[in-house]
Design a protein around this motif. Structure first.
Motif, PDB file in Angstrom:
ATOM      1  N   HIS A 119      -7.551  -0.277  -9.012  1.00 21.11           N
ATOM      2  CA  HIS A 119      -6.244  -1.053  -9.331  1.00 21.11           C
ATOM      3  C   HIS A 119      -6.945  -2.183 -10.288  1.00 21.11           C
ATOM      4  O   HIS A 119      -8.057  -2.601 -10.351  1.00 21.11           O
ATOM      5  CB  HIS A 119      -5.943  -1.765  -8.070  1.00 21.11           C
ATOM      6  CG  HIS A 119      -5.586  -0.783  -7.044  1.00 21.11           C
ATOM      7  ND1 HIS A 119      -4.302  -0.131  -6.960  1.00 21.11           N
ATOM      8  CD2 HIS A 119      -6.340  -0.416  -6.000  1.00 21.11           C
ATOM      9  CE1 HIS A 119      -4.259   0.818  -5.779  1.00 21.11           C
ATOM     10  NE2 HIS A 119      -5.508   0.834  -5.322  1.00 21.11           N
ATOM     11  N   SER A 159     -12.252   2.228   0.707  1.00 17.09           N
ATOM     12  CA  SER A 159     -11.609   0.889   0.717  1.00 17.09           C
ATOM     13  C   SER A 159     -12.344  -0.026  -0.350  1.00 17.09           C
ATOM     14  O   SER A 159     -11.702  -1.029  -0.668  1.00 17.09           O
ATOM     15  CB  SER A 159     -11.755   0.490   1.917  1.00 17.09           C
ATOM     16  OG  SER A 159     -12.945   0.481   2.639  1.00 17.09           O
ATOM     17  N   LEU A 160     -13.618   0.338  -0.694  1.00 18.63           N
ATOM     18  CA  LEU A 160     -14.201  -0.375  -1.945  1.00 18.63           C
ATOM     19  C   LEU A 160     -13.603  -0.559  -3.168  1.00 18.63           C
ATOM     20  O   LEU A 160     -13.810  -1.310  -3.857  1.00 18.63           O
ATOM     21  CB  LEU A 160     -15.590   0.477  -2.133  1.00 18.63           C
ATOM     22  CG  LEU A 160     -16.514   0.514  -0.870  1.00 18.63           C
ATOM     23  CD1 LEU A 160     -17.876   1.150  -1.059  1.00 18.63           C
ATOM     24  CD2 LEU A 160     -17.086  -0.931  -0.402  1.00 18.63           C
ATOM     25  N   ALA A 166     -10.258  -0.877  -3.400  1.00 19.58           N
ATOM     26  CA  ALA A 166      -9.101  -1.756  -3.201  1.00 19.58           C
ATOM     27  C   ALA A 166      -9.318  -3.201  -2.954  1.00 19.58           C
ATOM     28  O   ALA A 166      -8.660  -4.086  -2.456  1.00 19.58           O
ATOM     29  CB  ALA A 166      -8.179  -1.431  -1.862  1.00 19.58           C
ATOM     30  N   ARG A 167     -10.529  -3.518  -3.453  1.00 19.15           N
ATOM     31  CA  ARG A 167     -11.147  -4.766  -3.522  1.00 19.15           C
ATOM     32  C   ARG A 167     -11.776  -4.990  -4.697  1.00 19.15           C
ATOM     33  O   ARG A 167     -12.402  -4.194  -5.468  1.00 19.15           O
ATOM     34  CB  ARG A 167     -11.662  -5.297  -2.208  1.00 19.15           C
ATOM     35  CG  ARG A 167     -12.991  -4.329  -2.028  1.00 19.15           C
ATOM     36  CD  ARG A 167     -13.670  -4.973  -0.724  1.00 19.15           C
ATOM     37  NE  ARG A 167     -13.155  -4.425   0.425  1.00 19.15           N
ATOM     38  CZ  ARG A 167     -13.927  -3.514   1.455  1.00 19.15           C
ATOM     39  NH1 ARG A 167     -15.275  -3.438   1.397  1.00 19.15           N
ATOM     40  NH2 ARG A 167     -13.292  -2.834   2.626  1.00 19.15           N
ATOM     41  N   ALA A 168     -12.192  -6.498  -5.001  1.00 19.68           N
ATOM     42  CA  ALA A 168     -13.228  -6.777  -6.104  1.00 19.68           C
ATOM     43  C   ALA A 168     -14.499  -5.901  -6.019  1.00 19.68           C
ATOM     44  O   ALA A 168     -14.900  -5.578  -4.536  1.00 19.68           O
ATOM     45  CB  ALA A 168     -13.565  -8.070  -5.959  1.00 19.68           C
ATOM     46  N   SER A 177       0.804  -1.143  -0.053  1.00 20.22           N
ATOM     47  CA  SER A 177       0.088  -0.064   0.125  1.00 20.22           C
ATOM     48  C   SER A 177       0.884   1.168  -0.181  1.00 20.22           C
ATOM     49  O   SER A 177       0.343   2.511  -0.253  1.00 20.22           O
ATOM     50  CB  SER A 177      -0.968  -0.065   1.323  1.00 20.22           C
ATOM     51  OG  SER A 177      -0.077   0.042   2.306  1.00 20.22           O
ATOM     52  N   TYR A 215      -9.465  -5.208 -10.422  1.00 24.36           N
ATOM     53  CA  TYR A 215     -10.638  -4.922  -9.987  1.00 24.36           C
ATOM     54  C   TYR A 215     -11.388  -3.837 -11.132  1.00 24.36           C
ATOM     55  O   TYR A 215     -12.649  -3.856 -11.350  1.00 24.36           O
ATOM     56  CB  TYR A 215     -10.566  -4.235  -8.528  1.00 24.36           C
ATOM     57  CG  TYR A 215     -10.116  -5.164  -7.763  1.00 24.36           C
ATOM     58  CD1 TYR A 215     -10.132  -6.417  -7.610  1.00 24.36           C
ATOM     59  CD2 TYR A 215      -9.294  -4.641  -6.610  1.00 24.36           C
ATOM     60  CE1 TYR A 215      -9.601  -7.267  -6.767  1.00 24.36           C
ATOM     61  CE2 TYR A 215      -8.385  -5.546  -5.779  1.00 24.36           C
ATOM     62  CZ  TYR A 215      -8.527  -6.861  -5.803  1.00 24.36           C
ATOM     63  OH  TYR A 215      -8.055  -7.658  -4.904  1.00 24.36           O
ATOM     64  N   GLU A 231     -16.794   2.567   6.363  1.00 27.57           N
ATOM     65  CA  GLU A 231     -15.574   2.018   5.711  1.00 27.57           C
ATOM     66  C   GLU A 231     -14.625   3.466   5.268  1.00 27.57           C
ATOM     67  O   GLU A 231     -13.210   3.158   5.128  1.00 27.57           O
ATOM     68  CB  GLU A 231     -15.739   1.429   4.376  1.00 27.57           C
ATOM     69  CG  GLU A 231     -16.508   1.859   3.417  1.00 27.57           C
ATOM     70  CD  GLU A 231     -15.617   2.534   2.406  1.00 27.57           C
ATOM     71  OE1 GLU A 231     -14.315   2.378   2.373  1.00 27.57           O
ATOM     72  OE2 GLU A 231     -16.253   3.531   1.640  1.00 27.57           O
ATOM     73  N   SER A 253      -8.923   4.711  -4.117  1.00 22.59           N
ATOM     74  CA  SER A 253      -8.621   3.794  -3.264  1.00 22.59           C
ATOM     75  C   SER A 253      -7.495   4.401  -2.110  1.00 22.59           C
ATOM     76  O   SER A 253      -6.884   5.433  -2.391  1.00 22.59           O
ATOM     77  CB  SER A 253      -7.833   2.517  -3.728  1.00 22.59           C
ATOM     78  OG  SER A 253      -6.776   1.999  -3.529  1.00 22.59           O
ATOM     79  N   THR A 288     -18.087  -4.461  -5.713  1.00 23.83           N
ATOM     80  CA  THR A 288     -19.422  -4.805  -5.056  1.00 23.83           C
ATOM     81  C   THR A 288     -20.605  -3.991  -5.093  1.00 23.83           C
ATOM     82  O   THR A 288     -20.424  -2.876  -5.689  1.00 23.83           O
ATOM     83  CB  THR A 288     -19.124  -4.894  -3.334  1.00 23.83           C
ATOM     84  OG1 THR A 288     -18.766  -3.443  -2.715  1.00 23.83           O
ATOM     85  CG2 THR A 288     -18.042  -5.683  -3.001  1.00 23.83           C
TER      86      THR A 288
END
Lengths: 160, 255
Positions: free
Chosen positions: A101, A77-78, A80-82, A21, A104, B118, A53, A84
């Protein structure tokens, strides 16, 4: 809505002991992405919302896009991941850009345009590349207006 | 010798880093999440403001809005904590205190949901990678903060009857003070003026809440229906005198 999906610019290679990170953009990565932003300006891109991110390379890329922002920038943070549903629900402004990134960002384009995330490979991003989507932010219902490489955007942004 | 003073004499780059304040923010968030802790709420509000100014000095535009978002949620609770501390000692006004306590419970619930969002976690994660600030590179943003104080001060001098202008000067001064603290410059003159402006602000906030408790619209501003009280007029006159007295020193930029 108009949605720009952006892959972060060129970042430094990992150094031993450094968190992933914490990888910053390289000097060349910054310089090249400044050219991308000039291209986006030439295309009259203006943003009500810029989501990015929390990873440093995305934070720095988003910072370079600040000149396009007329609303606000938010870290999430949504990205930094697959992708949703929560990410799609966060697209609550007419003109939004996301900085994230691989894989994703490709997965998100595939999901929004075709409704099928597994088609991510059909939408590869270069670092600093941008996809332009339009329509309602619903899986399978957005229109992919174009997908430009950083070199194309830099060429658009070059002075005559 | 302060950092700013030493720029021209320095042989190498001088930098400022924010690791300690960043760690303090994380600790305040953890404490505020786990318990009703007024000191954590206050600490969180202050560290957010300090980090926001640090990012200005670092010339980062991102994350500052996120820090303001978190700070706003803490401020809603903190402002009511301060009012309740003052009002709880006055038993004749229990109905008013009840109103404040209900508002505080609502603000506290919103604050808790902000802490669990979040975005809050993402902000803490992103702050882990904030850069060091070169003192030399920090000079232009520092000068902009001084200029902002100058503008706000002039606007106040032209229309001191408009209380929003005291508030605007107070905010600009807060940022300048934190910038000076990051750069290890003396802040005594700013602190003294902040005390005067803070007393005025506390009185205005209290009077706005009294108006609200009487049934005024919830968005009633400081310039509300009732004319300013003698106390507010006296405090605003004192704050204006303090600004005129400290202006030159506060606006001075180190060579």
């Amino acid at each position: 809505m108009k949605l720009l999906i952006v892959r972060h610019a060129i970042a430094a290679d990992p150094v031993e002991g450094q968190r992933d990170s914490a990888r910053p953009l390289t000097s060349a990565g910054k310089r090249k992405f400044e050219g991308v932003v000039r291209g986006l300006k030439r295309l009259d891109v203006k943003l009500d919302l810029l989501l990015h991110s929390p990873l440093l390379r995305a934070v720095e890329t988003a910072d370079l896009m600040n000149a396009l922002v007329e609303g606000e920038a938010r870290v999430t943070s949504l990205l930094a991941r697959a992708p949703t549903k929560a990410l799609i629900e966060a697209l609550d402004e007419p003109r939004v850009a996301l900085v994230g990134h691989e894989p994703y960002v490709s997965e998100l384009v595939a999901w929004l345009v075709t409704g099928e995330r597994q088609l991510a490979r059909a939408f590869p991003f270069r670092k600093g590349g941008v996809a332009f989507l339009e329509g309602e932010p619903v899986p399978g219902q957005m229109f992919l207006a174009s997908m430009l490489t950083p070199a194309q955007l830099r060429a658009i942004g070059k002075k005559k | 010798m302060s950092r700013m003073d030493s720029i021209s004499a320095a042989a190498g780059p001088q930098t400022v880093e924010c690791a300690a304040v960043r760690a303090a923010l994380r600790a305040h968030v953890e404490r505020a999440r786990s318990a009703e802790d007024p000191t954590a709420v206050h600490g969180l509000r202050v560290t957010c403001a300090r980090l926001e100014v640090f990012l200005r000095l670092a010339r980062w535009s991102v994350l500052r809005g996120d820090l303001r978002w978190l700070r706003r949620a803490a401020s809603s609770v903190r402002d009511l904590d301060v009012l309740l501390e003052g009002e709880s000692a006055a038993p004749a006004r229990t109905e008013f205190v009840d109103t404040l306590q209900r508002a505080r419970e609502s603000a506290r619930a919103e604050f808790r949901s902000t802490l669990e969002h979040e975005r809050c976690q993402a902000l803490l994660e992103a702050l882990e990678n904030t850069p060091q600030v070169s003192v030399r590179a920090a000079r232009p943003p520092f000068e902009r903060l001084v200029e902002r104080v100058r503008e706000r001060g002039e606007q106040l001098t032209h229309a001191p009857q408009e209380f929003e202008r005291f508030h605007a000067l107070r905010r600009a001064l807060r940022r300048l003070r934190y910038a000076r603290e990051w750069l290890e410059l003396d802040c005594a003159a700013i602190r003294a003026l902040q005390d005067e402006l803070g007393a005025l602000n506390d009185a205005l906030v209290l009077e706005a809440w009294v108006e609200r408790a009487r049934g005024a619209p919830p968005d009633a501003s400081h310039a509300a229906a009732s004319p300013p009280s003698d106390r507010v007029q006296s405090l605003s006159a004192a704050a204006l005198r303090a600004w005129r007295h400290a202006r030159r020193e506060i606006l001075e930029i180190p060579a």
